[in-house]
Design an enzyme around this catalytic site. Sequence first.
Site, short mmCIF file in Angstrom:
data_model
loop_
_atom_site.label_atom_id
_atom_site.label_comp_id
_atom_site.label_asym_id
_atom_site.label_seq_id
_atom_site.Cartn_x
_atom_site.Cartn_y
_atom_site.Cartn_z
N LYS A 9 0.79 -1.17 0.42
CA LYS A 9 0.44 -0.07 0.13
C LYS A 9 1.01 1.42 -0.76
O LYS A 9 0.72 2.22 -1.24
CB LYS A 9 -1.17 -0.08 0.72
N GLU A 33 10.88 -4.65 4.11
CA GLU A 33 11.27 -5.88 4.06
C GLU A 33 10.69 -6.43 1.72
O GLU A 33 10.90 -6.50 1.21
CB GLU A 33 9.91 -7.37 4.26
N GLY A 56 -4.45 -1.73 5.29
CA GLY A 56 -3.74 -3.13 4.52
C GLY A 56 -4.30 -4.19 5.44
O GLY A 56 -4.52 -5.43 3.78
N ARG A 57 -4.44 -4.45 6.36
CA ARG A 57 -5.87 -6.15 6.93
C ARG A 57 -7.21 -6.00 6.46
O ARG A 57 -7.22 -7.03 6.52
CB ARG A 57 -4.96 -5.72 8.18
N GLU A 85 -4.09 -5.87 15.46
CA GLU A 85 -2.75 -5.40 14.55
C GLU A 85 -4.46 -3.57 14.86
O GLU A 85 -4.07 -2.58 15.11
CB GLU A 85 -2.75 -4.56 12.88
N HIS A 141 -4.05 -32.36 19.74
CA HIS A 141 -2.35 -33.61 19.71
C HIS A 141 -1.11 -32.91 20.36
O HIS A 141 -0.20 -33.32 20.39
CB HIS A 141 -2.36 -34.88 18.42
N LYS A 159 10.22 -0.45 13.83
CA LYS A 159 11.05 0.27 12.40
C LYS A 159 11.88 1.05 12.16
O LYS A 159 12.87 1.08 11.29
CB LYS A 159 9.68 0.62 11.61
O1 F6P Z 1 4.13 -2.46 9.23
C1 F6P Z 1 2.38 -2.50 9.56
C2 F6P Z 1 1.72 -2.68 8.13
O2 F6P Z 1 2.19 -1.33 8.01
C3 F6P Z 1 0.94 -3.58 7.99
O3 F6P Z 1 0.03 -2.11 8.59
C4 F6P Z 1 0.28 -3.59 6.47
O4 F6P Z 1 -0.61 -3.85 6.61
C5 F6P Z 1 1.27 -3.94 6.47
O5 F6P Z 1 3.22 -3.38 6.96
C6 F6P Z 1 2.24 -3.62 5.05
O6 F6P Z 1 2.35 -2.64 4.64
P1 F6P Z 1 2.54 -2.01 2.75
O7 F6P Z 1 1.12 -2.64 2.47
O8 F6P Z 1 2.66 -0.46 3.16
O9 F6P Z 1 3.86 -2.78 2.14
#
Ligand code: F6P
Length: 550
Positions: free
Chosen positions: A206, A212, A267-268, A353, A384, A512
């Site tokens: 987003k 990452e 995002g979620r 979150e 189990h 972060k």
């Molecule tokens: O660090 C948390 C977060 O911002 C989440 O809320 C989000 O889903 C995820 O990182 C990925 O964010 P993006 O889609 O901006 O890479």
Amino acid sequence: MNSRTSLSSWKKLVTQSETMAKCHMKELFAINEQRFNEFSIQLPSFLLDYSKNLITTETISTLLELAKECDVEVWRKKMFQGESINSTENRAVLHTALRNRSNKDIIIAKKNISEDIRHALVKVEEFSNKIRQGLWKGYSGKPITDAVNIGVGGSNLGPQMVTEALRQYSDNSINVHYVSNVDGTQIADVLRKLNPEKVLFIVSSKTFTTTETMTNAKTAMKWLTASSFDNKAIKKHFVAVSSNKKNAISFGIEENNVFDMWDWVGGRFSLWSAIGLPIAIDLGFDKFIALLDGANDIDNHFCFAPLESNAPVILALLSVWNCTFLGHQSQAILPYDQSLHRLSAYLQQAEMESNGKSVSWDGDDIDYATVPTIWGELGINGQHAFYQYLHQSNNIVPADFIGSVETVTPVNNHHNTLLSNFLAQTQALMQGVNKGQICLDLKAKGYTDEYIEKVSSHKVHKGNRPTNTILLKRLEPRSLGSLIALYEHKIFVQGIILKICSFDQWGVELGKSLAHKIQKELEGKEINAGHDSSTKGLMNFIYSTLENTK
Ligand code: F6P
């Protein structure tokens, strides 16, 4: 005093929780034969049975009073109308608009976002069809066989959970892979199996700033251009989904290859947008639409069903009852369906979150427990492994059991075994078994008094452990859409009751920003002043280990 704790319904619930803590559900079932009828809700694609909670008619009516006192209906309207209920970021919350295909205009900042949504859907449809039909060709003219989604959090968990859940509905025309971890092991593992001439990378972010995702996308780009010897190959092999088009383009992605996203989708809650592109590529656009329709079914139910028969409202109230009033601060998600093996990870982000916060939307400290720790695993595997704890530990863990009446993959009598366990576990967690019964059973089986004396107390199950059962008729795109939306709205109502802004996530920021600073130090082999002795000691250990292994 926080305004929630001074509500009359809140005070009543505090008193009622003290009384109810002394009751046993087994007795509540014994005195009320109508308990299941009273405490269950049937919807087109699933049944919700919440009768195995430590509740009475009075508890539910007081919880509903709380929902009224917290203006849940007013807030619901605000969300669907696009008011900026994400107050700390001043944003509307409109994931529901993504699955509303009624062509109704929705105006945000003088813009009709319904048109944007329609265009975006058409783009997903056209593109996914081209990929699936082999019409989109890679740099050497070969059709695409594999799609790799690079994204993390909401840009990974939703699409991955759904494609796994609906794997039986895939015609396998395209293999879909996911890379979320910045640990190079994951991308190396995925790339090793792929032919660069036939791969599509979907960079889902987003913000298009997430370290990452950017790191993984750079590695993928390097891998592609090293093989194609031509930067023009990027155009054939990279698309992006982002609300930050500028960053995506400057990253090297062709403007036409960027799928839109908007700041009014969290995002979620984004799998319904082009973030769901891997779903459409894997299953076909028709199934993606069925997923959206299933979610829209629950949006309508949530909007129009009275609170007392409103499944997401009831689930939210029960969560607040169990966590905030009865003090059970952990909740398990236990799917009895192999295909739902990513569901608990998905719901962990969705709920924790959103509502894992300790400041109210007014900025005041919250002095009550908010949401429980969400965790889980496939139910049968859990039986189990950790069910021992669920049945006999001193900590009570309310659990959601999720299963299906019909299996998508019938194999001999496997489904009967699965369903029997599904039913037996919630019964056992509710009823338990006391020492008297155990002694009688052991005696009847011919055990000695000495043996009975030794083991009987170890075999006691106190029971009285709350569970919800969500029984789908069948796991399919539409019912899965409904299941996800059920939880989304539960989380929304939970947030309103607890007075939490559910749509921001400030708690991820500090880690972060420290990681950015530390990475610079690691790459320059430095240790800046200001670190605590633990962090300094760990960094020194890294440097000395690297020095010694040279
Ligand atoms: O660090 C948390 C977060 O911002 C989440 O809320 C989000 O889903 C995820 O990182 C990925 O964010 P993006 O889609 O901006 O890479």
